[in-house]
Design an enzyme around this catalytic site. Structure first.
Site, PDB file in Angstrom:
ATOM      1  N   ASP A   1      14.601 -14.283  12.774  1.00 32.66           N
ATOM      2  CA  ASP A   1      15.057 -13.918  14.118  1.00 32.66           C
ATOM      3  C   ASP A   1      15.514 -12.464  14.171  1.00 32.66           C
ATOM      4  O   ASP A   1      15.215 -11.746  15.134  1.00 32.66           O
ATOM      5  CB  ASP A   1      16.200 -14.828  14.567  1.00 32.66           C
ATOM      6  CG  ASP A   1      15.711 -16.212  14.961  1.00 32.66           C
ATOM      7  OD1 ASP A   1      14.487 -16.390  15.126  1.00 32.66           O
ATOM      8  OD2 ASP A   1      16.550 -17.126  15.097  1.00 32.66           O
TER       9      ASP A   1
ATOM     10  N   GLY B   1      12.757 -23.688   7.167  1.00 34.58           N
ATOM     11  CA  GLY B   1      12.800 -24.882   7.999  1.00 34.58           C
ATOM     12  C   GLY B   1      12.333 -24.552   9.396  1.00 34.58           C
ATOM     13  O   GLY B   1      12.262 -23.372   9.776  1.00 34.58           O
ATOM     14  N   GLY B   2      12.008 -25.566  10.163  1.00 32.98           N
ATOM     15  CA  GLY B   2      11.541 -25.350  11.522  1.00 32.98           C
ATOM     16  C   GLY B   2      12.646 -24.877  12.449  1.00 32.98           C
ATOM     17  O   GLY B   2      13.828 -24.857  12.096  1.00 32.98           O
ATOM     18  N   SER B   3      12.249 -24.506  13.636  1.00 32.90           N
ATOM     19  CA  SER B   3      13.201 -24.083  14.655  1.00 32.90           C
ATOM     20  C   SER B   3      14.205 -25.201  14.930  1.00 32.90           C
ATOM     21  O   SER B   3      13.838 -26.379  14.997  1.00 32.90           O
ATOM     22  CB  SER B   3      12.439 -23.738  15.941  1.00 32.90           C
ATOM     23  OG  SER B   3      13.309 -23.366  16.975  1.00 32.90           O
ATOM     24  N   SER B   4      15.473 -24.827  15.062  1.00 28.83           N
ATOM     25  CA  SER B   4      16.574 -25.757  15.380  1.00 28.83           C
ATOM     26  C   SER B   4      16.824 -26.787  14.280  1.00 28.83           C
ATOM     27  O   SER B   4      17.417 -27.836  14.538  1.00 28.83           O
ATOM     28  CB  SER B   4      16.322 -26.473  16.721  1.00 28.83           C
ATOM     29  OG  SER B   4      16.229 -25.539  17.771  1.00 28.83           O
TER      30      SER B   4
ATOM     31  N   GLY C   1      18.752 -26.189  11.734  1.00 33.28           N
ATOM     32  CA  GLY C   1      20.121 -26.007  11.247  1.00 33.28           C
ATOM     33  C   GLY C   1      20.291 -24.942  10.195  1.00 33.28           C
ATOM     34  O   GLY C   1      21.351 -24.855   9.557  1.00 33.28           O
ATOM     35  N   LYS C   2      19.289 -24.095  10.012  1.00 32.62           N
ATOM     36  CA  LYS C   2      19.357 -23.074   8.961  1.00 32.62           C
ATOM     37  C   LYS C   2      20.473 -22.060   9.196  1.00 32.62           C
ATOM     38  O   LYS C   2      21.198 -21.695   8.268  1.00 32.62           O
ATOM     39  CB  LYS C   2      18.018 -22.326   8.848  1.00 32.62           C
ATOM     40  CG  LYS C   2      16.840 -23.210   8.525  1.00 32.62           C
ATOM     41  CD  LYS C   2      15.569 -22.404   8.344  1.00 32.62           C
ATOM     42  CE  LYS C   2      15.225 -21.550   9.529  1.00 32.62           C
ATOM     43  NZ  LYS C   2      14.982 -22.331  10.777  1.00 32.62           N
ATOM     44  N   SER C   3      20.609 -21.599  10.428  1.00 31.60           N
ATOM     45  CA  SER C   3      21.617 -20.567  10.721  1.00 31.60           C
ATOM     46  C   SER C   3      23.025 -21.047  10.405  1.00 31.60           C
ATOM     47  O   SER C   3      23.845 -20.301   9.855  1.00 31.60           O
ATOM     48  CB  SER C   3      21.529 -20.144  12.194  1.00 31.60           C
ATOM     49  OG  SER C   3      20.271 -19.567  12.478  1.00 31.60           O
TER      50      SER C   3
END
Length: 204
Positions: free
Chosen positions: A33, A6-9, A11-13
């Protein structure tokens, strides 16, 4: 193995942390990251063969970066082959081409989610989507990303990528997304690996 893209921000983390909490077995978590953080500082600070973050949120990758990333993918695959359960948080900037590089490391020559050759690893491919405006708001709130990255990547990373499952964090909490993924893992999980035989202990 689970790969979240998914793109940055997007919600993957947060989903990864929740997955580690809800899955009954221990899962190791790695991501793009952590890979970037492991690079020498000069590869994150120059416009050479490392990774460059443009002022408008664009990202460019050099030859040295791509070579090390390929080695990192092979290392992750080796851990899975050794018996570890691994969940990956990735940003496939090249869309389908980036997915193909993962498939090469996983020795999957066919479609994602369909292993058939010896050495193929079972992988659950998960697309993590989020409306660009919502992702941009999170980007501002977190304060550790170049402005514009969330919008630039929101659709780009999904182009041509084939998934087994998709979740959307625009209005759905990380925990609910993680439970959806976990349920899919248990319905598609392969049989447990053969346990390692240990030598009998000598009598004391």
């Amino acid at each position: 193995m689970i790969i979240l893209n998914g793109g940055s921000s997007s919600g993957k983390s947060g989903i990864v942390r929740c997955l580690q909490a809800v899955l009954p077995e221990p899962w190791l978590a790695f991501g793009c990251d952590s890979f970037v953080d492991a690079l020498p500082a000069r590869m994150r600070e120059s416009d050479g063969d490392g990774i460059v973050f443009a002022a408008d949120g664009g990202v460019s990758l050099g030859a040295d970066f791509l070579a090390l990333e390929a080695a990192w993918r092979e290392g992750v695959a080796a851990m899975v082959r050794a018996g570890a359960r691994v969940v990956i948080d990735d940003v496939l900037l090249g869309g389908a081409a980036s997915q193909q590089r993962w498939l090469k490391a996983l020795r999957q020559s066919g479609e994602p989610g369909k292993s058939g050759e010896p050495g193929d690893l079972d992988v659950l491919w998960v697309g993590v989507r989020c409306e660009s405006t919502v992702a941009a708001g999170r980007e501002v709130a977190r304060g550790d990303r170049v402005r514009g990255m969330a919008v630039a990547q929101a659709e780009l990373v999904h182009e041509g990528v084939v998934y087994d499952l998709e979740v959307d964090t625009t209005r759905t909490e990380s925990l609910e997304c993680a439970r959806t993924i976990a349920a899919h893992v248990h319905t598609t999980a392969p049989p447990e690996a053969t346990p390692v035989r240990r030598a009998p202990r000598s009598p004391s």
